[in-house]
Design a protein around this motif. Structure first.
Motif, PDB file in Angstrom:
ATOM      1  N   ALA A 282      48.829   8.672  84.899  1.00 59.68           N
ATOM      2  CA  ALA A 282      48.158   9.674  84.075  1.00 59.68           C
ATOM      3  C   ALA A 282      47.004   8.978  83.346  1.00 59.68           C
ATOM      4  O   ALA A 282      47.084   8.659  82.160  1.00 59.68           O
ATOM      5  N   THR A 283      45.913   8.724  84.087  1.00 58.08           N
ATOM      6  CA  THR A 283      44.847   7.852  83.567  1.00 58.08           C
ATOM      7  C   THR A 283      44.206   8.392  82.283  1.00 58.08           C
ATOM      8  O   THR A 283      43.702   7.610  81.491  1.00 58.08           O
ATOM      9  N   ALA A 284      44.242   9.696  82.072  1.00 59.07           N
ATOM     10  CA  ALA A 284      43.632  10.263  80.863  1.00 59.07           C
ATOM     11  C   ALA A 284      44.292   9.718  79.599  1.00 59.07           C
ATOM     12  O   ALA A 284      43.643   9.583  78.560  1.00 59.07           O
ATOM     13  N   ILE A 285      45.571   9.408  79.680  1.00 56.68           N
ATOM     14  CA  ILE A 285      46.293   8.944  78.488  1.00 56.68           C
ATOM     15  C   ILE A 285      46.728   7.479  78.631  1.00 56.68           C
ATOM     16  O   ILE A 285      47.698   7.041  78.027  1.00 56.68           O
ATOM     17  N   ARG A 286      45.977   6.736  79.437  1.00 56.47           N
ATOM     18  CA  ARG A 286      46.240   5.304  79.602  1.00 56.47           C
ATOM     19  C   ARG A 286      45.544   4.575  78.452  1.00 56.47           C
ATOM     20  O   ARG A 286      44.476   3.987  78.609  1.00 56.47           O
ATOM     21  N   ILE A 287      46.143   4.678  77.276  1.00 54.70           N
ATOM     22  CA  ILE A 287      45.537   4.199  76.028  1.00 54.70           C
ATOM     23  C   ILE A 287      46.592   3.421  75.243  1.00 54.70           C
ATOM     24  O   ILE A 287      47.678   3.944  74.972  1.00 54.70           O
ATOM     25  N   GLY A 288      46.299   2.161  74.913  1.00 55.64           N
ATOM     26  CA  GLY A 288      47.306   1.305  74.276  1.00 55.64           C
ATOM     27  C   GLY A 288      47.177   1.192  72.773  1.00 55.64           C
ATOM     28  O   GLY A 288      48.125   0.804  72.091  1.00 55.64           O
ATOM     29  N   ASN A 289      45.974   1.530  72.259  1.00 56.92           N
ATOM     30  CA  ASN A 289      45.725   1.314  70.835  1.00 56.92           C
ATOM     31  C   ASN A 289      45.056   2.552  70.235  1.00 56.92           C
ATOM     32  O   ASN A 289      43.857   2.564  69.982  1.00 56.92           O
ATOM     33  N   PRO A 290      45.834   3.614  70.027  1.00 55.49           N
ATOM     34  CA  PRO A 290      45.259   4.913  69.632  1.00 55.49           C
ATOM     35  C   PRO A 290      44.483   4.846  68.319  1.00 55.49           C
ATOM     36  O   PRO A 290      44.960   4.276  67.333  1.00 55.49           O
ATOM     37  N   ALA A 291      43.298   5.455  68.338  1.00 52.27           N
ATOM     38  CA  ALA A 291      42.418   5.396  67.166  1.00 52.27           C
ATOM     39  C   ALA A 291      42.995   6.197  65.990  1.00 52.27           C
ATOM     40  O   ALA A 291      42.933   5.754  64.851  1.00 52.27           O
ATOM     41  N   SER A 292      43.563   7.362  66.265  1.00 51.72           N
ATOM     42  CA  SER A 292      44.052   8.216  65.165  1.00 51.72           C
ATOM     43  C   SER A 292      45.540   7.969  64.899  1.00 51.72           C
ATOM     44  O   SER A 292      46.333   8.905  64.774  1.00 51.72           O
ATOM     45  N   TRP A 293      45.916   6.712  64.797  1.00 50.40           N
ATOM     46  CA  TRP A 293      47.319   6.317  64.602  1.00 50.40           C
ATOM     47  C   TRP A 293      47.924   6.957  63.353  1.00 50.40           C
ATOM     48  O   TRP A 293      48.952   7.639  63.406  1.00 50.40           O
ATOM     49  N   ASP A 294      47.244   6.735  62.219  1.00 50.73           N
ATOM     50  CA  ASP A 294      47.801   7.217  60.947  1.00 50.73           C
ATOM     51  C   ASP A 294      47.855   8.739  60.891  1.00 50.73           C
ATOM     52  O   ASP A 294      48.830   9.316  60.411  1.00 50.73           O
ATOM     53  N   LEU A 295      46.794   9.386  61.385  1.00 49.20           N
ATOM     54  CA  LEU A 295      46.760  10.854  61.355  1.00 49.20           C
ATOM     55  C   LEU A 295      47.878  11.451  62.215  1.00 49.20           C
ATOM     56  O   LEU A 295      48.470  12.469  61.856  1.00 49.20           O
ATOM     57  N   ALA A 296      48.172  10.801  63.340  1.00 49.79           N
ATOM     58  CA  ALA A 296      49.241  11.305  64.218  1.00 49.79           C
ATOM     59  C   ALA A 296      50.604  11.125  63.565  1.00 49.79           C
ATOM     60  O   ALA A 296      51.475  11.999  63.654  1.00 49.79           O
ATOM     61  N   GLN A 297      50.787   9.991  62.903  1.00 48.17           N
ATOM     62  CA  GLN A 297      52.055   9.763  62.193  1.00 48.17           C
ATOM     63  C   GLN A 297      52.242  10.825  61.113  1.00 48.17           C
ATOM     64  O   GLN A 297      53.339  11.366  60.929  1.00 48.17           O
TER      65      GLN A 297
END
Ligand code: AN7
Length: 359
Positions: A240-255
């Protein structure tokens, strides 16, 4: 007379940081169908499931909602060029909206790791495309650095104007259902989308249109699941290459979205993603790219584990169109290529292959 949807800025101007005199760069994004999916309701054993089909946006993904706002603001600020790091969909949207705005676009993509449908869009819209020897996280680091030091405007979701546009998807769900669902699930990558839905639903609560926001569920691919691991993943891997992301930018907002809504994060294997990708196309009539099947796959997994909360109504955002990455539909369950049979141009030959008896 038929009313044409005017794009999310004009439809929701009173709830966005725009006024009537601001420039608006739009391709008519938003207003996407919310499709009832009884097959999924049955599978998950809940009252109702609706799919928010974001593949119906002008460039085929939800990214258009945030790109209309980001590029409009960039134009208002006098930008001549925009830059975006992308696993594919952001670059397609950035390239298209830059054309509409009369700007140049620069896109940084991980070399060899974006689908050819998305690459073709960036090429079609004459983006300057650079394939970075690295993953998405490297691309985003470069895009940020370039936008700080050179005259190019960053339109990734770290730009708050992106989330402003994307929050309109929550508004549309409430407008159509007349209320929030109990639970809203979606794929989780760089975490802009779940943060934007949270923002949108929170505003709906503040404006007293709904009583309570839905539990927000963000589902990752197991090989690329920093939110499950609790820290960045150095070498994310998933089909699922669209979500092949290891270091999400909006980490705090998602939490915060998870905590504040009483939601959860989950992860599913590539196999589970592809199973749901097929289920959606074969049982609901909605064709999505594999990444977009992740939200539904996550809920299905929770249901099988007996961990799906007892809810009545569910909305699942399917983020991108199946034509973005169609190769997966052309493989069977065992990964073998599906090749439709060839037949002579005669009705009797076709009937024979189909096993049809003459009337
Ligand atoms: C189809 O295009 O990050 O959690 O660079 O294309 O908001 O990142 C795409 C992400 C889900 C994840 N589904 O959303 C990009 C990019 C599809 C996507 C996500 C993406 P976020």
């Amino acid at each position: 007379m038929a009313h044409q949807w005017r794009g999310v800025i004009r439809e929701y101007m009173d709830r966005l940081p725009f006024t009537a005199s601001d420039p608006v760069v739009t391709l008519g994004e938003g207003g996407t169908p919310l499709i009832e999916a009884p097959a999924l309701a049955k599978l998950l054993d809940v009252g109702s499931v609706h799919l928010k089909f974001e593949g119906m946006n002008p460039t085929g993904s939800f990214k258009d909602r945030g790109m209309t706002t980001a590029v409009s603001k960039a134009l208002g600020d006098g930008a001549k060029a925009v830059i975006a790091a992308s696993t594919g969909n952001t670059s397609a949207a950035a390239a298209a909206y830059a054309v509409k705005a009369g700007m140049q676009s620069v896109v940084l993509v991980p070399a060899g790791k974006i689908s050819w449908g998305k690459l073709s869009q960036a090429v079609a819209h004459k983006a300057q495309i650079l394939q970075v020897r690295g993953n998405f996280d490297d691309c985003l680091r470069l895009a940020r650095e370039l936008s700080e030091n050179y005259p190019v405007f960053l339109v990734n979701s770290v730009n708050p104007n992106r989330l402003q546009g994307q929050k309109t998807a929550a508004f549309e769900v409430v407008d159509v259902l007349g209320d929030a669902p109990d639970l809203h699930a979606m794929p989780l990558g760089n975490a802009g989308n779940i943060s934007a839905y949270h923002l949108g639903y929170r505003e709906e609560v503040a404006d007293k249109r709904i009583k309570k926001q839905p539990m927000l569920y963000g589902i990752q691919a197991a090989g690329s699941a920093p939110f499950i691991q609790g820290s960045p993943v150095a070498k994310p891997e998933t089909i699922a290459t669209a979500i092949r992301i290891g270091n999400p930018a909006s980490w705090d907002l998602a939490q915060e979205a998870k905590r504040d809504s009483g939601g959860a994060f989950g992860s599913v294997s590539d196999k589970e993603i592809l199973w749901m990708h097929r289920f959606l196309s074969q049982e609901t009539g909605v064709f999505v790219e594999p990444s977009s099947a992740t939200g539904a796959a996550g809920l299905h997994k929770l249901r099988q584990l007996g961990e799906l909360p007892k809810v009545n109504s569910i909305v699942i955002t399917v983020t991108g169109h199946g034509l973005k990455d169609p190769d997966w539909a052309l493989k069977d369950q065992n990964g073998r290529k599906i090749k439709p049979k060839k037949v002579a141009a005669a009705a009797s030959s076709v009937a024979e292959i189909l096993g049809l008896e003459r009337k």
